[in-house]
Each structure stands twice: as C-alpha cells, then as structure tokens.
Design an enzyme around this catalytic site. Structure first.
Site, PDB file in Angstrom:
ATOM      1  N   THR B 156       0.866  -1.189   0.000  1.00  0.00           N
ATOM      2  CA  THR B 156       0.000   0.000   0.000  1.00  0.00           C
ATOM      3  C   THR B 156       0.900   1.235   0.000  1.00  0.00           C
ATOM      4  O   THR B 156       1.222   1.762  -1.043  1.00  0.00           O
ATOM      5  CB  THR B 156      -0.963   0.013   1.209  1.00  0.00           C
ATOM      6  N   LYS B 182       4.592  -7.044   3.217  1.00  0.00           N
ATOM      7  CA  LYS B 182       4.286  -5.624   2.975  1.00  0.00           C
ATOM      8  C   LYS B 182       4.115  -4.926   4.317  1.00  0.00           C
ATOM      9  O   LYS B 182       3.815  -5.557   5.329  1.00  0.00           O
ATOM     10  CB  LYS B 182       3.028  -5.455   2.125  1.00  0.00           C
ATOM     11  N   THR B 193      -0.799  -2.324   7.238  1.00  0.00           N
ATOM     12  CA  THR B 193      -0.422  -3.271   8.275  1.00  0.00           C
ATOM     13  C   THR B 193       0.605  -4.218   7.705  1.00  0.00           C
ATOM     14  O   THR B 193       0.954  -4.149   6.541  1.00  0.00           O
ATOM     15  CB  THR B 193      -1.652  -4.069   8.698  1.00  0.00           C
ATOM     16  N   GLU B 280       7.975   4.095   8.296  1.00  0.00           N
ATOM     17  CA  GLU B 280       7.628   5.434   7.809  1.00  0.00           C
ATOM     18  C   GLU B 280       8.627   6.466   8.298  1.00  0.00           C
ATOM     19  O   GLU B 280       8.821   6.637   9.500  1.00  0.00           O
ATOM     20  CB  GLU B 280       6.214   5.801   8.260  1.00  0.00           C
ATOM     21  N   ASN B 403       1.973  10.919   8.607  1.00  0.00           N
ATOM     22  CA  ASN B 403       0.804  10.586   9.417  1.00  0.00           C
ATOM     23  C   ASN B 403      -0.028  11.768   9.880  1.00  0.00           C
ATOM     24  O   ASN B 403      -1.173  11.587  10.275  1.00  0.00           O
ATOM     25  CB  ASN B 403       1.234   9.764  10.631  1.00  0.00           C
ATOM     26  N   SER B 408      -7.232  12.481   5.047  1.00  0.00           N
ATOM     27  CA  SER B 408      -7.935  11.404   4.341  1.00  0.00           C
ATOM     28  C   SER B 408      -9.015  11.985   3.447  1.00  0.00           C
ATOM     29  O   SER B 408      -9.432  13.107   3.620  1.00  0.00           O
ATOM     30  CB  SER B 408      -8.541  10.435   5.342  1.00  0.00           C
TER      31      SER B 408
END
Lengths: 408, 408
Positions: B156, B182, B193, B280, B403, B408
């Site tokens: 992702t 992943k 995840t 990240e 983050n 979104s």
C-alpha cells in the site's frame, strides 16, 4: 524559555500566600544560562509531607531518598535544582544530595531527613557540588520570592510557568492549597521530568496527607501522558504547614477532610493539565474518555493506549477524523473489548457504533471540532460500567524538532 | 510508490520458483489508482498451511476467518486485496470475504475454507464487492506473474517491494523457501499493516508447519516495531506445497526438519527486517540487544521498551549519543532492573557501566557510529542470562509528515 506553547493560559494565576511557606530563589548556574535555577522553600515547624514518585526502576538518588523521607512524615525545607537531574550518577549523586541536606539542616537546626531535594535536567552528570553549595548558601538568605518566580525557577525546557490554587473550609477555617509544577512528561532534550509541589496551610496527619495525595494523583498526574516515556525522577510532594490553626485532620472522617481533598484534587488536576498544555510541540489538548469497560482500571489502560498511540496523536495533529486509529488503539490495549460493541465519538459526534461506521455519517461537524484546540475523543466498550478519562496532546513536527534536531 | 526508503536494498532479490505455487495479479482498483492491487496465489493440492495473526482484540473479519481456517491445515489459494483493510466493517466485511472465498473455491473445485483472504488499507469501509468480484475474475485467468510483481501488488504505502528466500536440504532433496511481505508495522496513512506470505515446496504436516511458524515469528516478526502501534490485521501465513516430493516432515525429529526450520527462520528474519527498513520516515536501522536480564522474556520487554521510546528514537534520528534516554526506557519497562548494575553500549563503545558514565568516556567513536545508517544499542542488566534482540527505526519528521500532514 522558548516560544510559549499555543495551549498556555494567558498569564500565571494569582496564588494565595500559604502561611508557613516561604519561597526563595537563587542562581546556582547548573547550566550555562543566566537565570535563577535553585529554589529553596522553607516550611514552618510541624509541616507534614506526602509524596508520590516515579515507578521507574532506575530512579535518581533524590527519588530513592525522598521515598524514605516521606515515611518520616515531616518536612522543614524543599530544594529544587533545575538544569541537572543528578540521575544515573551513582554514589556521587547521592553524596551531592546529602551535602545539600546537611547544609540546609544546619541552617534550620532540623534533621537532614526533613530536607527534601529534587533535581531536574540532564542525566548522567553528577550535580556539581561547588555550584550547589554556593547556590544553596545564596538561597538560604535570599529575599522572599513570588509563586510565579518560584514556578519559573523550577522549569527547564518548559515554555511557561505553571501554578494553581484552590481553597476549602475546614470547620469555620478557610485553608488554601497552592501548587507549582514543571515539565510535560519525559519531554525535554535532556530528560526533563515532571515535578509538582503542592502546599497548604491546613493541619493534616501525614498518613491522611499521603492517602489524599495517592488518591488525587490517580486521576490527575497519573492520567496524563505526552509521549509515553516515564521519567527516572517524577515526583509530586504535598506539604501541609498546619498554620491555619484548625484541629488536625487525622482521617477521612475528620470534619473538613473531604473539602480539603477536593481542593487538593482540583489543584492536582489543574497542574496536571497544565503539564499537557506544555507538551513538547503540542498544538492540541486532547481529552480521552473511555466508558463501558469491564472496570475502571481496564478503562484507564485503554484510554492510555489511545493517548499514547503515535498514529492517533498524529491524526489529531493533522486534524484528520481517522477514527480507525482509535479502534486500532483499543484493540492493542490487551483489555477486554468486543469489536462489535465498540462505539467511537469525536467531539459530540458519534462516528462508529456497535462495530460499524454510523449510517449516514456526516464528517462536517467532526472536521469542525478537529480544527479547535480542545479535542475530545470518546470510546464506549459496551461491556460494563468501567470509565476513565486521561489527557494528552498531539504529536507534531515540533516534538521531533525538539528531540531529534537538538544535539547535546 | 513514494520516494524509496534510504534504508531499502538496491534491488528486489532473485527468488526461486516454488513448485506448486503460481502467482497471478489483477486490477481491482480498490482505490483511485492505476496499478495492480489484487494478488491471487494458486497452491497445489495437498498444500499445508500455518498462520500467525495480530493480537489485536478488534481484528478484521479476514483475521477471524483465517484463525479458523488454519486449524483445517490445508490451503488451495490466497487472495490479497490492497487498498482496503475491510476492518471494522461488521457483517458486511464478513460477507465480502465469504463472497471471494466462494468465487475462488468454485473455480478450483475446493472447499471455501481452503481459500485464504487478506485485505490491507483503509479501515471502516466495507470491501466493495463488485470491484472484488471483477478483480478476482480477472486474476483467476491472468498470466503467471513474477515474485517482484506479486510483492509490489500487495503493497500500500510501502516504498519498495520486499522478498527473501533460503533453501534447505531434506535428506537428498533441496527445498526452497520464498516469501514476500508488505508494510512497516502500523505505519500508513490509513492503517496499512504487516502481511507476510512464505512459501516452500517442502512437504510438512500442518501441526509441524504451525509450530515452525510460531517459533520463527518470536524472534523475527514479533521482534520488530516501528511505532508501537499494533494493527488490527497483521498476518503471516506459511504454505508448504509438498511438490519437492520428499517424505512428509511430521515432527521436529523428522530428518531435515531442523534445516527447513533454519531456512524458514532466515526468510522470516530477512522479511521482518525489510519491514523495519521501510518504516515510515525511517533514516536509521536500529538493532537493540538486551543481555543480562532475569529471563529472555524480560529481556525482550526491555528491548521493546527501548525500541518504542519516542525519545530514544528521536535521539537516534538526531545522531545524539543521549544514552540517558536508554536508561529511562529500561527503567520504565516494569521489568527487574538495578540501576547500579546497568551498562549501556552504543556501537562498540561502552558509555555507561555499573550505574555510572564510564570514566574518561570519549564520545568521538559513538558520534561516528551514530552517523551511520545501522545503529546498534546494547543494554546489559547484569542480573542473569536473559537476552533478546529487536529491531526498529528512528522517529523523524518524515513520520509526522506521513501521518499528520496527510488528510484522508
């Protein structure tokens, strides 16, 4: 101090004088700065004391000694060093603390065990004894200082001085409770920590005072988190001078004990929330309320799991209604939870209920709420009556800049 | 994908074909992107399966079903959806998974319980069933894909495709183990995840396969952390097609079982470390080795306390030899520790020993070590023989940007 936190109150509050408490400050110059960094608080004969300390298993000498001293139940003085935490310094650290205790005890003609010492700042560097000795000597004879001056002197990387007060009626006597606090969790470049000092002129037996402090800390100092890192030196001390002159409170049934507890709790809560408002890099003050858990203790662990989640904290920083991250934090807490009974609320808006996004969910009121400074997150487990509220702040670039861009 | 992690390997490795495993990919377009996002892996009749899943108490339907399916011990297919995690979607989520299972089972003439489904991506949005149906239909008849294509299709927000392989001799037969993974913990904008899938042509009884996977996960997938946030959907599946033709391994004493376990462990470790290398915002790969604890379990909890500490992670990001933060993280772990026996090492340099900074401590070699990409932190508790190693990455502005700056 650096730029004042956007969550700081407008000004330092007016705190009442507490009979039996005299504040004095001095320059020990523990760091290369030009400011007062040593606070000496003289306490009247007969002052009782209670203390709660870090749960860290690698505590400082000050914490080890303080735990022992609190058992004695009485205090005559408090010394707070800012700029050096004296933690992880072995016997040399202990020698430094004992040197200060004896210097103050000689001056006051009291027992060394009645002199409480706190130190806050860089870890792993023994407190320089020459600077401490000269600083204490200057403080012992300094002119009395104000609460705001003392509150500023105990800070390290705090962006504002923090104090709070409340009062209570004990029989016909009004007593005051005033406190100061520094830090914002384990937040500072060199391991600053939380230290809180609360004073009252009420007369309270040490055992009751300790019981009050432990009970008050649970929902206040122990219900806040900035970054989940527990300091080696966290300390909250509560001193009661007895100067108000009412009959000594000996247990919870003593008339006025409940009123005094309420005042102590109010001061502890305000001080704890001020610490969060000075969280490193904080731009949002977040209240997390968990209900419907199997017990209060379970609710608190779930609330802290949400409060400590970097993904929840960064979502709030980004004003992002990413409630899935709250579900994640509930799920990882290790406490009883049933996905299909879980409900999540942001502000006054229900976003998920019984394991599903709410039908026809309108993000507009949530987005509006997230643009404010005071964010409320609710999680209902749907399992029982357990509830808890904790407070935290968001996780921003400011936190990274303070803790990573810094070089010691 | 976004900019490749600075910790990424130069290129995707050459993975061997695993007889009995056929990879196919398709476009379901779960998100508004133009890439393959649905992976279909066909497994030969007789393939056995083992699985380990998230400890989250709010798991996805895929995890709930997967736990049940693993008990059956056999598998014929794996479907991996990328872009939608289908978590916290109640009965609608479960319907979607069962729809996919039946579609694949009809095609293969197998039981629905032999079709494993994983989904990864945004939470709280039921998997769109029309897109899933069309995507699966396309994948069932697609041309075989390469390992690298499959590894890329399951990603992702990963910045690179991740795979690893090893081989083992079982009697006179060489078998291969290949896997893809992943994610980087609970790291992505919408709750990406970790999913790992490992394949071998060895023939292994399901109970032994499960025992191997559980044992291998402890020191690999369960010994990494990016941000301490546990996903609702973490899954690692291990498939053994048996196509190599040697006698079935039934227990640890079967000839070759140890060799196969070593290969599975090696692949699991490499995949787990690749996840950390794609953490990240990661700029440093950090190995934390705790020794001298009272038990291995205690050592691991202490190591994870260090690895999850935001202050330790930001110090490493800042190339700051702030070992006091390591002491803090040891102290807060809640495990037996004695400040005066604790020793800390950065790279090959002892910085603190027996509760004190090392005499004549020279920061130069530590500073040089911290400028590298691969950082080693050692903590010796001086109490017993317990030891554990965990891996993590630093905490940087990149993490906050991904983050918090994201909407979104």
């Amino acid at each position: 101090m650096t730029i004042r936190s956007p969550l700081a109150p407008d000004r330092f509050p007016d705190l009442p004088a507490i009979p039996g408490v005299t504040l004095r400050i001095a320059r020990a110059q523990y760091k290369a700065w030009d400011r007062c960094d040593l606070t000496y608080i003289e306490l009247a004969t007969g002052t009782t004391v209670a203390g709660v300390f870090t749960q860290s298993l690698c505590p400082s000498s000050e914490v080890e000694l303080g735990r022992e001293q609190v058992k004695g139940g009485t205090a005559r003085a408090l010394i707070v060093n800012a700029g050096n935490s004296n933690a992880f310094t072995g016997f040399r650290g202990r020698d430094a603390v004992e040197g200060i205790q004896h210097q103050v005890a000689d001056h006051l003609s009291c027992a060394a065990a009645q002199v409480f010492v706190s130190s806050t700042g860089v870890i792993g560097v023994p407190l320089p004894m020459d600077k401490a000795r000269a600083g204490v000597a200057a403080a012992l004879t300094a002119a009395p200082a104000t609460w705001e001056e003392a509150a500023a002197t105990i800070t390290t990387t705090d962006t504002f001085a923090k104090g709070a007060s409340a009062s209570a009626m004990i029989g016909g006597t009004r007593v005051n409770v005033a406190g100061v606090v520094k830090g914002s969790g384990m937040i500072a470049p060199d391991m600053a920590t939380m230290r809180g000092y609360i004073f009252t002129d009420a007369a309270v037996h040490p055992a009751l005072l300790q019981a009050m402090l432990i009970q008050a800390s649970g929902g206040t100092f122990n219900a806040i988190t900035v970054d989940s890192d527990t300091s080696t030196s966290d300390t909250v001390l509560l001193f009661a001078t007895g100067a108000a002159g009412h009959p000594v409170l000996t247990d919870w049934d003593s008339p006025g004990a409940d009123a005094l507890y309420a005042a102590v709790h109010a001061v502890a809560l305000e001080l704890a929330q001020l610490v969060v408002r000075d969280g490193e890099g904080a731009a949002k003050f977040i209240t997390i309320c968990v209900t419907g858990a199997v017990s209060d203790a379970s609710a608190k662990r779930i609330a802290l799991s949400i409060a400590n989640s970097p993904l929840v904290k960064t979502a709030i920083a980004g004003e992002d209604a990413n409630w899935g991250r709250v579900v994640m934090a509930v799920g990882k807490a290790g406490e009883p939870a049933d996905r299909d009974r879980l409900s999540i609320r942001f502000g006054d808006t229900q976003v998920a209920k019984d394991g599903l996004p709410v039908d026809g969910y309108d993000e507009a009121p949530v987005a509006a709420h997230l643009k404010t400074q005071d964010i409320r997150i609710g999680a209902d487990l749907g399992l029982g009556d357990g509830r808890a509220t904790v407070w935290t702040c968001d996780l921003t670039h400011g936190y990274i800049s303070i803790n990573a861009d810094y070089r010691s």
